[in-house]
Design an enzyme around this catalytic site. Structure first.
Site, PDB file in Angstrom:
ATOM      1  N   HIS A 123      -0.504   8.578  -7.655  1.00  0.00           N
ATOM      2  CA  HIS A 123       0.074   9.776  -7.031  1.00  0.00           C
ATOM      3  C   HIS A 123       1.530   9.561  -6.630  1.00  0.00           C
ATOM      4  O   HIS A 123       2.214  10.519  -6.283  1.00  0.00           O
ATOM      5  CB  HIS A 123      -0.796  10.299  -5.876  1.00  0.00           C
ATOM      6  CG  HIS A 123      -0.730   9.529  -4.602  1.00  0.00           C
ATOM      7  ND1 HIS A 123      -1.643   8.559  -4.245  1.00  0.00           N
ATOM      8  CD2 HIS A 123       0.136   9.608  -3.575  1.00  0.00           C
ATOM      9  CE1 HIS A 123      -1.339   8.089  -3.053  1.00  0.00           C
ATOM     10  NE2 HIS A 123      -0.269   8.698  -2.625  1.00  0.00           N
TER      11      HIS A 123
ATOM     12  N   ASP B 271      -6.157   6.147  -9.191  1.00  0.00           N
ATOM     13  CA  ASP B 271      -4.859   6.331  -8.532  1.00  0.00           C
ATOM     14  C   ASP B 271      -4.049   5.034  -8.665  1.00  0.00           C
ATOM     15  O   ASP B 271      -3.892   4.276  -7.704  1.00  0.00           O
ATOM     16  CB  ASP B 271      -5.105   6.701  -7.055  1.00  0.00           C
ATOM     17  CG  ASP B 271      -3.854   7.190  -6.366  1.00  0.00           C
ATOM     18  OD1 ASP B 271      -2.848   7.435  -7.061  1.00  0.00           O
ATOM     19  OD2 ASP B 271      -3.893   7.318  -5.126  1.00  0.00           O
TER      20      ASP B 271
ATOM     21  N   SER C  92       1.754   4.840   0.849  1.00  0.00           N
ATOM     22  CA  SER C  92       1.096   5.032  -0.449  1.00  0.00           C
ATOM     23  C   SER C  92       1.542   4.015  -1.480  1.00  0.00           C
ATOM     24  O   SER C  92       2.728   3.714  -1.606  1.00  0.00           O
ATOM     25  CB  SER C  92       1.450   6.412  -1.009  1.00  0.00           C
ATOM     26  OG  SER C  92       0.602   7.386  -0.475  1.00  0.00           O
TER      27      SER C  92
END
Ligand SMILES: *[C@@H]1O[C@H](CO)[C@@H](O)[C@H](O)[C@H]1NC(C)=O
Length: 271
Positions: A84, A129, A221
Site C-alpha cells: 500500500h 501487502d 507503514s
C-alpha cells in the site's frame, strides 16, 4: 464467543477505549492501512543512533500527492516495504541512515519502474501487502546496513509469543519544528489464533499485542518488525484499527515468511 467476552471486558474498562472500533457484519475489525492513521509509534522510545541501521524513510510521490512510509534494506540493491506504500506511486526518495527523519546520511531517488508490487496486492483487504524496490548499490557500515530475512527452515514458524522490535518515524507533523527522531517499540507477537478473534486474518499476516498502548501507527507503514532473538525481519507494518493506535487492538503486519520464495525469485536473496 471469545469476541463477546472481549466486548464485555471493553465495556468494563470503557473509559480507556476512545471510540468504538469499526467492524464488519461478522464482528471482525475493519482494516485501515497504517498510512492513513494519524500519529506515530505509540509509547515507544527514541532509537539510539545505529540501533536500526536497516530502516529507510520512504518519501513517495504520485498523482494523489506525497506520502511517507518506512522500509527495510534487505540487500545492497534492495529495499522491502508494504504494497500500500508503492501503490500508485510515481517515484520515491529513499532516506538512508537517518535518526532525524529529514537528516539522512544520503538519499537515492527511484522511479516506479524499479518498484515490484506483489501482483496479488489487494487494497481492499490488504492481502499481499508487500513490495520490493530496486535501488542503486549501497555499501554497508554502522549506520546503513541490511536486516536478514527468516531462513526457509523457519517458513512455518508462527512466532507466537516471540518478542520483536518495530520502528518508524510516524506521519509528517505539519508545522512541527522539533526533530522527528526515529522511534522503536518492543512488542510481543500474537498467535494467529488469538489475532483471528479480532481480524479476518489472511495466513500471510502476523499480529502484535498492543497492550499498554504500545503500537505502530500512521506513517510507520511498510516499516520493520524484527525479532529480538536472531534479528530477523518477520513483519512489515500493514494495518490497524480505525479506533486508533492506542486502543489496544492487535496491529497487523505482512508476514515475511509467507513471501520468502517471491522475494528470492525477484531479488536472489534467501537464507
Ligand atoms: C496481550 O498481553 C497482555 C499482557 O501480557 C495480556 O494480558 C493480554 O491477554 C494479551 N492480549 C491478547 C489479545 O493476547
Amino acid at each position: 464467543m471469545k469476541l463477546f467476552v472481549f466486548l464485555a471486558l471493553a465495556v468494563a474498562t470503557a473509559s480507556a477505549i476512545p471510540a468504538p472500533a469499526p467492524r464488519t457484519a461478522d464482528g471482525k475489525l475493519i482494516p485501515v492501512p497504517v498510512k492513513d492513521i494519524q500519529g506515530r509509534i505509540t509509547n515507544g522510545y527514541p532509537a539510539y543512533e545505529g540501533k536500526v541501521p536497516y530502516i529507510v524513510g520512504l518519501s513517495f510521490s504520485g498523482n494523489s500527492g506525497n506520502w511517507w512510509c518506512g522500509g527495510s534494506i534487505i540487500g545492497n540493491t534492495w529495499v522491502i516495504t508494504a504494497g500500500h506504500c508503492t501503490n500508485n506511486a510515481d517515484g520515491v526518495t529513499i532516506n538512508y541512515g537517518a535518526s532525524i527523519r529529514h537528516q539522512p546520511q544520503y538519499t537515492h531517488w527511484v522511479g516506479s519502474g524499479d518498484m515490484i508490487q506483489h501482483h496479488h496486492y489487494n487494497s481492499g483487504n490488504l492481502h499481499n501487502d508487500i513490495s520490493l524496490i530496486r535501488t542503486p548499490h549501497v555499501d554497508f557500515w554502522s549506520l546503513v546496513n541490511k536486516v536478514e530475512l527468516p531462513s526457509f527452515d523457519d517458513r512455518y514458524n508462527g512466532y507466537g509469543g516471540w518478542w520483536a522490535v518495530a520502528s518508524g518515524w510516524g506521519s509528517t507533523c505539519t508545522g512541527c519544528s522539533l526533530p522527528d527522531w526515529l522511534q522503536s517499540v518492543d512488542v510481543q507477537i500474537m498467535s494467529q489464533e488469538d489475532c483471528s478473534n479480532y481480524w479476518s486474518l489472511h495466513e500471510n499476516m502476523i499480529c502484535i499485542n498492543t497492550s499498554g498502548g504500545k503500537s505502530t501507527c500512521g506513517g510507520d507503514s511498510g516499516g520493520p518488525l524484527v525479532t529480538h532473538d536472531g534479528n530477523r525481519l518477520v513483519g512489515l507494518t500493514s494495518y490497524g484499527s480505525g479506533a486508533g493506535c492506542e486502543a489496544g487492538y492487535p496491529a497487523v503486519f505482512t508476514r515475511v515468511t509467507g513471501y520468502l520464495e517471491w522475494i528470492r525469485d525477484n531479488t536472489g536473496i534467501s537464507y
